[in-house]
Design an enzyme around this catalytic site. Structure first.
Site, PDB file in Angstrom:
ATOM      1  N   SER A 190       0.838  -1.201   0.000  1.00  0.00           N
ATOM      2  CA  SER A 190       0.000   0.000   0.000  1.00  0.00           C
ATOM      3  C   SER A 190       0.873   1.251   0.000  1.00  0.00           C
ATOM      4  O   SER A 190       1.690   1.431  -0.900  1.00  0.00           O
ATOM      5  CB  SER A 190      -0.965  -0.043   1.189  1.00  0.00           C
ATOM      6  OG  SER A 190      -1.939   0.967   1.101  1.00  0.00           O
ATOM      7  N   GLU A 321      -9.115  -5.057  -4.573  1.00  0.00           N
ATOM      8  CA  GLU A 321      -8.452  -4.119  -3.671  1.00  0.00           C
ATOM      9  C   GLU A 321      -9.457  -3.258  -2.880  1.00  0.00           C
ATOM     10  O   GLU A 321      -9.382  -3.145  -1.663  1.00  0.00           O
ATOM     11  CB  GLU A 321      -7.529  -3.193  -4.473  1.00  0.00           C
ATOM     12  CG  GLU A 321      -6.361  -3.872  -5.156  1.00  0.00           C
ATOM     13  CD  GLU A 321      -5.175  -4.091  -4.237  1.00  0.00           C
ATOM     14  OE1 GLU A 321      -5.282  -3.817  -3.032  1.00  0.00           O
ATOM     15  OE2 GLU A 321      -4.129  -4.537  -4.746  1.00  0.00           O
ATOM     16  N   HIS A 414      -7.665  -5.397  -0.386  1.00  0.00           N
ATOM     17  CA  HIS A 414      -6.405  -4.703  -0.144  1.00  0.00           C
ATOM     18  C   HIS A 414      -5.788  -5.182   1.175  1.00  0.00           C
ATOM     19  O   HIS A 414      -6.460  -5.237   2.201  1.00  0.00           O
ATOM     20  CB  HIS A 414      -6.702  -3.204  -0.064  1.00  0.00           C
ATOM     21  CG  HIS A 414      -5.499  -2.334   0.000  1.00  0.00           C
ATOM     22  ND1 HIS A 414      -4.601  -2.200  -1.037  1.00  0.00           N
ATOM     23  CD2 HIS A 414      -5.048  -1.491   0.987  1.00  0.00           C
ATOM     24  CE1 HIS A 414      -3.666  -1.334  -0.703  1.00  0.00           C
ATOM     25  NE2 HIS A 414      -3.901  -0.902   0.517  1.00  0.00           N
TER      26      HIS A 414
END
Length: 505
Positions: A190, A321, A414
């Site tokens: 991320s 995600e 995610h």
């Protein structure tokens, strides 16, 4: 039985703990505390200390606004604790085999959108990397206002400069912990992956690592200084200070965090460029900044010019995600008539992209289509752009295991690959965990082993990715296939060359 090994670093001796063949050192300083005259300044070497420093507690964390829970799901295991106050937070944790030397080194940069997170989250425990023959390192770095706001009179990209300082520390000291300083892999997820993508192209990172792993990140989420200064000016207005170094040093970190929370709300500051494009898609105002000595060129432009060609790259994304944000809030169940209001913050051709994805997802709910659009725009397509631009050895993966959490709506969201990468499934399992009750250990063995193999010698068990073959390995299904261009490709403009040249001048 627990031993108490000591290791000599450049700043002094640290004492850790050894258990079950793994030596652990927590909270080891790699730079001086960023306070006083060092606040909003480049990182300085950690001051020396007398005697032996105990390295058994992780210590303070960077100032941040953080959540411990997220609509009934435990965030602590993913983000680490909330802000643990203290000045000496530019530190790192190390796990290594208790015996032997010359082990590959894996330096992890945590996620959290560059505004939250710590090196100490339970899912980032590096002992299983050490168990399997690598030296694992996790690092703190300056976040948010302290690390990434563009403040006139102060160096930009202080968070990236902290990461570079940590990597220099690793190069100078990791051999004493059993690591090979010539075989370092930097990896992140991320926000940490965005940072890693930038470091690959930075001229300041030359010689600091041989390989990089970018999990759900890319190099496109960057701002030129003139756009970044919009957030700086708005923060200064809220804080009633001058928008410069003296002004920001006049307020404490906690006060600045309150202003950052306000400025980060959607619609508060327009971060779009001349074409109407915001690489954060209205999700925040904190990104690395292009046009300084750390990032003189936009990462995609730099890759095209050959930057990072000597770095082996493993990069990938998760299939769903954006479910991370939509599934726990139940927005994933939103009906189709709400799609247009949800997309208004995107700017650009929201009507066109909605039409393209609605056609491909005729039976999906509105929230599911929004998740697919945002997953592709913010993560999946920019990561593929980055992979295609990289001129060195490049391998691409897609994480495709669907979690049963949130009533089965979470999917391959995610961050979900992290416990498989670190082989820390137990930390994220259970009634409030992101993985549900019985996540597959065999998949963790496969993913964890793949990351280890790549760190050791730069190889993985599938073919390379390039802009022609576009080979993507499906980690759960266990096979690689060529992939078509994603619909999002038509709605993400290339970096502005003219603006880039002006910024770098």
């Amino acid at each position: 039985m627990t031993d108490q090994p000591t290791v000599q670093t450049a700043s002094g001796t640290v004492r850790g703990r050894t258990r079950d063949g793994v030596a652990t050192y927590l909270g080891v300083p790699y730079a001086a505390p960023p306070v006083g005259d060092l606040r909003f300044a480049e990182p300085e070497p950690a001051p020396s200390w007398p005697g032996v420093r105990e390295a058994c507690e992780p210590g303070p964390t960077a100032p941040q606004n953080a959540l411990k829970s997220f609509f009934g799901m435990d965030m602590f295991t993913i983000t680490g604790s909330q802000w643990r106050r203290g000045e000496d937070y530019l530190t790192l944790n190390i796990w290594g085999p208790a015996e032997g030397t010359g082990h590959p080194v894996m330096v992890y940069i945590h996620g959290g959108g560059l505004v939250a997170g710590t090196k100490d989250a339970a899912v980032y425990d590096g002992r299983n990397f050490a168990r399997d023959g690598a030296v694992a390192v996790t690092i703190n770095y300056r976040l948010g206002v302290e690390g990434f706001i563009a403040i006139p009179g102060a160096p930009t990209n202080l968070g990236l400069r902290d990461m570079l300082a940590a990597l220099r520390w690793v190069r100078s000291n990791i051999e004493a912990f059993g690591g090979d300083p010539a075989n370092v892999t930097v990896f992140g997820e991320s926000g940490g992956a965005m940072a890693t993508a930038c470091l690959v192209t930075s001229p300041m990172s030359t010689g600091l690592f041989r390989r990089a792993i970018i999990e759900s990140g890319h190099g496109s989420a960057v701002y030129p200084q003139e756009i970044a200064h919009r957030a700086t000016r708005k923060m200064a207005e809220l804080l009633q200070i001058t928008p410069d170094l003296n002004g920001f040093r006049a307020v404490d970190a906690e006060t600045s965090l309150q202003a950052l929370r306000q400025v980060s709300q959607a619609g508060t500051v327009d971060m779009r460029d001349e074409s109407g494009f915001d690489p954060s898609f209205g999700q925040g105002v904190i990104n690395p900044i292009v046009g300084d000595d750390v990032l003189p060129r936009h990462p995609l432009i730099a890759l095209g010019e050959g930057a990072g060609r000597d770095v082996d790259l493993l990069i990938g994304t998760n299939e769903n995600e954006f479910n991370f944000w939509l599934a726990p809030t139940r927005l994933i169940l939103a009906p189709r008539f709400l799609m247009r209001p949800l997309l208004r913050r995107l700017g650009g051709d929201a009507h066109g992209i909605l039409a393209a994805y609605r056609q491909q997802n005729r039976r999906a709910r509105g929230g599911e289509i929004i998740s697919r659009i945002m997953s592709d725009l913010a993560f999946r397509w920019p990561a593929r752009q980055y992979a295609a631009a990289h001129q060195g050895r490049t391998f691409f993966y897609e994480f495709d295991w669907y979690s049963p959490a949130s009533g089965g709506r979470l999917g391959a969201a995610h961050g979900l690959e992290l416990p498989f990468v670190f082989d820390t499934l137990a930390a994220v399992s259970g009634p409030r965990g992101w993985l549900g009750k019985n996540p597959p250990q065999h998949l963790a063995d496969r993913v964890h082993g793949t990351w280890l193999r790549f760190a050791a010698d730069g190889n993985v068990p599938w073919l390379e990715f390039d802009r022609t073959t576009r080979i993507v390995q499906r980690l759960t299904r266990g096979f690689a296939t060529p992939e078509d261009t994603l619909p999002a490709a038509a709605f993400i403009p290339p970096p502005a060359l003219d603006l880039e040249d002006e910024t770098a001048a």
